[in-house]
Every structure is written in structure tokens, then in C-alpha cells.
Write a protein that holds these residues in place. Structure first.
Motif, PDB file in Angstrom:
ATOM      1  N   LEU A 100       0.725  -1.392   0.094  1.00  0.00           N
ATOM      2  CA  LEU A 100       0.245  -0.675   0.352  1.00  0.00           C
ATOM      3  C   LEU A 100       0.615   1.060   0.086  1.00  0.00           C
ATOM      4  CD1 LEU A 100      -2.707  -1.144   2.869  1.00  0.00           C
ATOM      5  CD2 LEU A 100      -3.221  -0.781  -0.024  1.00  0.00           C
ATOM      6  N   GLU A 101       1.684   1.414   0.420  1.00  0.00           N
ATOM      7  CA  GLU A 101       2.929   2.007   1.064  1.00  0.00           C
ATOM      8  C   GLU A 101       3.026   2.857  -0.597  1.00  0.00           C
ATOM      9  OE1 GLU A 101       7.061   3.570   2.908  1.00  0.00           O
ATOM     10  OE2 GLU A 101       6.819   1.538   2.314  1.00  0.00           O
ATOM     11  N   ARG A 102       4.081   1.350  -1.221  1.00  0.00           N
ATOM     12  CA  ARG A 102       3.641   1.873  -2.832  1.00  0.00           C
ATOM     13  C   ARG A 102       2.786   2.191  -3.793  1.00  0.00           C
ATOM     14  NH1 ARG A 102       9.806   0.160  -3.562  1.00  0.00           N
ATOM     15  NH2 ARG A 102       9.010   1.321  -5.351  1.00  0.00           N
ATOM     16  N   VAL A 103       1.991   2.068  -3.755  1.00  0.00           N
ATOM     17  CA  VAL A 103       0.408   2.544  -4.143  1.00  0.00           C
ATOM     18  C   VAL A 103       0.352   3.744  -3.968  1.00  0.00           C
ATOM     19  CG1 VAL A 103      -1.977   2.349  -4.871  1.00  0.00           C
ATOM     20  CG2 VAL A 103      -0.465  -0.059  -4.288  1.00  0.00           C
ATOM     21  N   LEU A 104       0.368   4.440  -2.716  1.00  0.00           N
ATOM     22  CA  LEU A 104       0.177   5.586  -2.603  1.00  0.00           C
ATOM     23  C   LEU A 104       1.350   6.572  -2.666  1.00  0.00           C
ATOM     24  CD1 LEU A 104      -1.001   4.972   1.416  1.00  0.00           C
ATOM     25  CD2 LEU A 104      -2.300   5.326  -0.061  1.00  0.00           C
ATOM     26  N   GLU A 105       2.731   6.148  -3.206  1.00  0.00           N
ATOM     27  CA  GLU A 105       3.348   7.060  -3.596  1.00  0.00           C
ATOM     28  C   GLU A 105       2.910   7.226  -5.374  1.00  0.00           C
ATOM     29  OE1 GLU A 105       7.001   5.110  -3.379  1.00  0.00           O
ATOM     30  OE2 GLU A 105       7.572   5.397  -1.668  1.00  0.00           O
ATOM     31  N   ASN A 106       2.649   6.634  -5.616  1.00  0.00           N
ATOM     32  CA  ASN A 106       2.027   7.146  -7.041  1.00  0.00           C
ATOM     33  C   ASN A 106       0.843   7.519  -6.456  1.00  0.00           C
ATOM     34  OD1 ASN A 106       4.120   5.882  -8.672  1.00  0.00           O
ATOM     35  ND2 ASN A 106       3.498   3.652  -7.939  1.00  0.00           N
ATOM     36  N   TRP A 107      -0.129   7.581  -6.073  1.00  0.00           N
ATOM     37  CA  TRP A 107      -1.822   7.695  -6.151  1.00  0.00           C
ATOM     38  C   TRP A 107      -1.596   9.168  -6.657  1.00  0.00           C
ATOM     39  CZ3 TRP A 107      -5.584   6.393  -1.975  1.00  0.00           C
ATOM     40  CH2 TRP A 107      -6.483   6.391  -2.095  1.00  0.00           C
ATOM     41  N   LYS A 108      -0.790   9.833  -5.968  1.00  0.00           N
ATOM     42  CA  LYS A 108      -0.756  11.737  -6.139  1.00  0.00           C
ATOM     43  C   LYS A 108      -0.244  11.948  -7.768  1.00  0.00           C
ATOM     44  CE  LYS A 108       1.531  12.323  -1.717  1.00  0.00           C
ATOM     45  NZ  LYS A 108       2.258  13.022  -0.973  1.00  0.00           N
ATOM     46  N   SER A 109       0.480  11.201  -8.216  1.00  0.00           N
ATOM     47  CA  SER A 109       0.405  11.502 -10.048  1.00  0.00           C
ATOM     48  C   SER A 109      -0.212  11.069 -10.846  1.00  0.00           C
ATOM     49  CB  SER A 109       2.087  11.377 -10.310  1.00  0.00           C
ATOM     50  OG  SER A 109       2.246  10.060  -9.858  1.00  0.00           O
ATOM     51  N   ALA A 110      -1.304   9.805  -9.840  1.00  0.00           N
ATOM     52  CA  ALA A 110      -1.888   9.002 -11.208  1.00  0.00           C
ATOM     53  C   ALA A 110      -3.236   9.145 -11.286  1.00  0.00           C
ATOM     54  CB  ALA A 110      -2.068   7.164 -10.967  1.00  0.00           C
ATOM     55  N   GLY A 111      -4.112   9.987 -10.157  1.00  0.00           N
ATOM     56  CA  GLY A 111      -4.835  10.235 -10.081  1.00  0.00           C
ATOM     57  C   GLY A 111      -6.188   9.632  -9.374  1.00  0.00           C
ATOM     58  N   SER A 112      -6.065   8.210  -9.091  1.00  0.00           N
ATOM     59  CA  SER A 112      -7.214   7.510  -8.935  1.00  0.00           C
ATOM     60  C   SER A 112      -6.334   5.998  -7.839  1.00  0.00           C
ATOM     61  CB  SER A 112      -8.102   7.092  -9.271  1.00  0.00           C
ATOM     62  OG  SER A 112      -7.689   5.947 -10.960  1.00  0.00           O
ATOM     63  N   PHE A 113      -6.925   5.591  -7.134  1.00  0.00           N
ATOM     64  CA  PHE A 113      -5.813   4.969  -6.457  1.00  0.00           C
ATOM     65  C   PHE A 113      -5.413   3.377  -7.058  1.00  0.00           C
ATOM     66  CE2 PHE A 113      -6.314   0.519  -4.366  1.00  0.00           C
ATOM     67  CZ  PHE A 113      -5.311   0.226  -3.766  1.00  0.00           C
ATOM     68  N   THR A 114      -7.271   2.781  -8.605  1.00  0.00           N
ATOM     69  CA  THR A 114      -7.034   1.891  -9.709  1.00  0.00           C
ATOM     70  C   THR A 114      -5.570   2.250 -10.010  1.00  0.00           C
ATOM     71  OG1 THR A 114      -9.071   1.886  -9.285  1.00  0.00           O
ATOM     72  CG2 THR A 114      -7.712   0.679 -11.618  1.00  0.00           C
ATOM     73  N   ALA A 115      -5.937   3.235 -10.690  1.00  0.00           N
ATOM     74  CA  ALA A 115      -4.523   3.937 -11.955  1.00  0.00           C
ATOM     75  C   ALA A 115      -3.218   3.752 -10.775  1.00  0.00           C
ATOM     76  CB  ALA A 115      -5.129   5.446 -12.149  1.00  0.00           C
ATOM     77  N   ALA A 116      -2.853   4.399  -9.858  1.00  0.00           N
ATOM     78  CA  ALA A 116      -1.580   4.555  -8.955  1.00  0.00           C
ATOM     79  C   ALA A 116      -1.209   2.778  -8.623  1.00  0.00           C
ATOM     80  CB  ALA A 116      -2.613   4.593  -7.747  1.00  0.00           C
ATOM     81  N   ASN A 117      -2.394   1.691  -8.603  1.00  0.00           N
ATOM     82  CA  ASN A 117      -1.889   0.479  -8.059  1.00  0.00           C
ATOM     83  C   ASN A 117      -1.611   0.058  -9.951  1.00  0.00           C
ATOM     84  OD1 ASN A 117      -2.411  -2.162  -6.770  1.00  0.00           O
ATOM     85  ND2 ASN A 117      -3.575  -2.418  -7.855  1.00  0.00           N
ATOM     86  N   GLU A 118      -2.144  -0.175 -10.243  1.00  0.00           N
ATOM     87  CA  GLU A 118      -2.044  -0.346 -12.348  1.00  0.00           C
ATOM     88  C   GLU A 118      -0.423   0.541 -12.404  1.00  0.00           C
ATOM     89  OE1 GLU A 118      -5.092   1.071 -14.853  1.00  0.00           O
ATOM     90  OE2 GLU A 118      -5.958  -1.101 -14.213  1.00  0.00           O
ATOM     91  N   ARG A 119       0.094   1.802 -12.232  1.00  0.00           N
ATOM     92  CA  ARG A 119       1.176   2.165 -12.702  1.00  0.00           C
ATOM     93  C   ARG A 119       2.421   1.891 -11.877  1.00  0.00           C
ATOM     94  NH1 ARG A 119       2.411   8.881 -11.873  1.00  0.00           N
ATOM     95  NH2 ARG A 119       4.420   7.960 -12.395  1.00  0.00           N
ATOM     96  N   MET A 120       1.745   1.420 -10.950  1.00  0.00           N
ATOM     97  CA  MET A 120       2.494   0.647  -9.654  1.00  0.00           C
ATOM     98  C   MET A 120       3.387  -0.949 -10.126  1.00  0.00           C
ATOM     99  SD  MET A 120       3.777  -1.426  -7.092  1.00  0.00           S
ATOM    100  CE  MET A 120       1.762  -2.307  -6.305  1.00  0.00           C
ATOM    101  N   LEU A 121       2.732  -1.931 -10.408  1.00  0.00           N
ATOM    102  CA  LEU A 121       2.897  -3.086 -10.857  1.00  0.00           C
ATOM    103  C   LEU A 121       3.583  -2.411 -12.003  1.00  0.00           C
ATOM    104  CD1 LEU A 121      -0.617  -4.327 -10.096  1.00  0.00           C
ATOM    105  CD2 LEU A 121       1.091  -5.126  -9.278  1.00  0.00           C
ATOM    106  N   ALA A 122       3.042  -1.875 -12.941  1.00  0.00           N
ATOM    107  CA  ALA A 122       4.401  -1.955 -14.309  1.00  0.00           C
ATOM    108  C   ALA A 122       5.596  -1.425 -13.908  1.00  0.00           C
ATOM    109  CB  ALA A 122       3.407  -0.328 -15.381  1.00  0.00           C
ATOM    110  N   GLU A 123       5.420  -0.919 -12.674  1.00  0.00           N
ATOM    111  CA  GLU A 123       6.841   0.097 -12.529  1.00  0.00           C
ATOM    112  C   GLU A 123       7.677  -0.611 -11.325  1.00  0.00           C
ATOM    113  OE1 GLU A 123       6.124   4.538 -11.983  1.00  0.00           O
ATOM    114  OE2 GLU A 123       5.554   4.674 -13.763  1.00  0.00           O
ATOM    115  N   ILE A 124       7.040  -1.464 -10.988  1.00  0.00           N
ATOM    116  CA  ILE A 124       7.596  -1.598  -9.492  1.00  0.00           C
ATOM    117  C   ILE A 124       8.685  -3.133 -10.236  1.00  0.00           C
ATOM    118  CG2 ILE A 124       6.450  -3.876  -9.132  1.00  0.00           C
ATOM    119  CD1 ILE A 124       6.631  -2.912  -6.206  1.00  0.00           C
ATOM    120  N   ILE A 125      10.258  -2.693  -9.367  1.00  0.00           N
ATOM    121  CA  ILE A 125      10.931  -3.680  -9.507  1.00  0.00           C
ATOM    122  C   ILE A 125      11.471  -4.961  -8.257  1.00  0.00           C
ATOM    123  CG2 ILE A 125      14.308  -3.305  -9.387  1.00  0.00           C
ATOM    124  CD1 ILE A 125      13.906  -0.560 -10.848  1.00  0.00           C
ATOM    125  N   TRP A 126      10.460  -6.365  -9.135  1.00  0.00           N
ATOM    126  CA  TRP A 126      10.279  -7.031  -8.310  1.00  0.00           C
ATOM    127  C   TRP A 126      10.941  -7.518  -7.206  1.00  0.00           C
ATOM    128  CZ3 TRP A 126       5.559  -7.528  -6.390  1.00  0.00           C
ATOM    129  CH2 TRP A 126       4.536  -6.851  -6.827  1.00  0.00           C
TER     130      TRP A 126
END
Length: 187
Positions: A100-126
Motif C-alpha cells: 500500500l505504501e508503494r501504491v500511495l506513492e503513485n496515487w498523487k500523480s496517477a489520480g486514482s487508486f486503481t490507476a496508481a495500482n496499475e502504474r505501480m505494478l508496471a513500474e515496480i522492480i520486483w
């Protein structure tokens, strides 16, 4: 002292150990994360205020989890049972918070929780994410192990063992059911 103040003092004393532990542990994780992502130890990337708030939340979550009836599932079994059980529960909580911390980092710039989650999943270095998870697992095992040992031996004995002066004759007398002699006492 009023009942409210005494309850507040008791809560504070119970909250202090896990909060301090997680404050130090989360700083360690933040430093390692900075090394992995930036390539150097960027202390300015470590936000002590958010780590403090996170450690307060985790400390309170541990105290609340300890109140659940199923958390101390194996009180009469060897400590390893409760350590593995509680580590699994706390690790799942820590993984969820880390995600959730990683998703919340992207939420500000992504606009929504779903968009932030999708962005995080695409950009995360597993490998980095799982590396941090392994460190968190080791820290949680250490915390739970120490907590369980303190629960069984009692805080007075643990304080004496770590911070008191042990006399020469204090030795483990019997390893059957736990019998420990500290300063001539047998508990």
C-alpha cells in the motif's frame, strides 16, 4: 493519579517497545531501499516523519493483534510454534503495508487508486520489492522471537539478563521445563 491517566501511561509503556523497534527497522529498510533505487545512500530520501508515523501504526497494530484470541495460538507448545505463527501474521500485515505504501506513492500523480495500482505494478522492480520483504521478514522474526522470549521469561529476568549485572554463580540450572537462576532466584 486518575484512572484515565493511568490507562494512558500503561498504553504508552506497551506501545513504546514495538514502536521503537519498528522506527529503527523502518529506517533500516528506507536506507536499503535508497541504496537499491538511487544507487547511493541518499539520506534526504528518508522521511523520518512518515517513518515515525508508520512505526506508531505498526506498533499499535502489533498491540491490537496481540489482543486477538487466535494470535497466541500455541501457548503451551515450544516457542517455535508461536514464533512461526505470529511471524506469518505480522509478515502478511507488513507486506500489505509495504504494498500500500508503494501504491500511495503513485496515487498523487496517477489520480486514482486503481490507476496508481496499475502504474505501480508496471513500474515496480520486483527483485527490489522482494529483497525488502526478505529484510522485513528477518526483522519480524527477530522481533517476535525476542517478544516471545520476554513473554515466557518475564520482563524482569530479560531486563536483568540484558542490562543488569549477572553474578558469577548465575547459570542455567536445568533445561527441562525452564528453570533459570538469576541473582539467586529461581523462576
Amino acid at each position: 493519579m486518575s484512572k484515565f491517566v493511568s490507562v494512558l501511561v500503561k498504553e504508552f509503556k506497551e506501545l513504546l517497545p514495538p514502536t521503537i523497534f519498528f522506527f529503527v527497522a523502518l529506517h533500516l529498510v528506507a536506507f536499503i531501499r535508497s541504496l537499491l533505487e538511487v544507487g547511493s545512500l541518499d539520506v534526504s530520501a528518508v522521511n523520518t516523519t512518515s517513518i515515525f508515523i508508520g512505526s506508531l501504526i505498526l506498533g499499535k497494530a502489533v498491540l491490537l493483534a496481540d489482543l486477538l484470541p487466535f494470535i497466541n495460538r500455541y501457548p503451551e507448545k515450544p516457542l517455535a510454534y508461536n514464533i512461526v505463527w505470529k511471524t506469518a501474521i505480522y509478515f502478511v500485515m507488513a507486506t500489505g503495508i509495504h504494498y500500500l505504501e508503494r501504491v500511495l506513492e503513485n496515487w498523487k500523480s496517477a489520480g486514482s487508486f486503481t490507476a496508481a495500482n496499475e502504474r505501480m505494478l508496471a513500474e515496480i522492480i520486483w527483485p527490489h520489492f522482494w529483497g525488502i520483504q526478505i529484510i522485513l521478514l528477518i526483522l519480524v522474526v527477530g522481533y517476535v522471537s525476542f517478544h516471545e522470549i520476554s513473554r515466557v521469561l518475564g520482563l524482569d529476568i530479560v531486563r536483568t539478563l540484558f542490562f543488569g549485572k549477572l553474578p558469577e554463580q548465575s547459570r542455567v540450572k536445568d533445561i527441562g521445563p525452564i528453570h533459570i537462576s538469576v541473582e539467586g532466584r529461581t523462576d
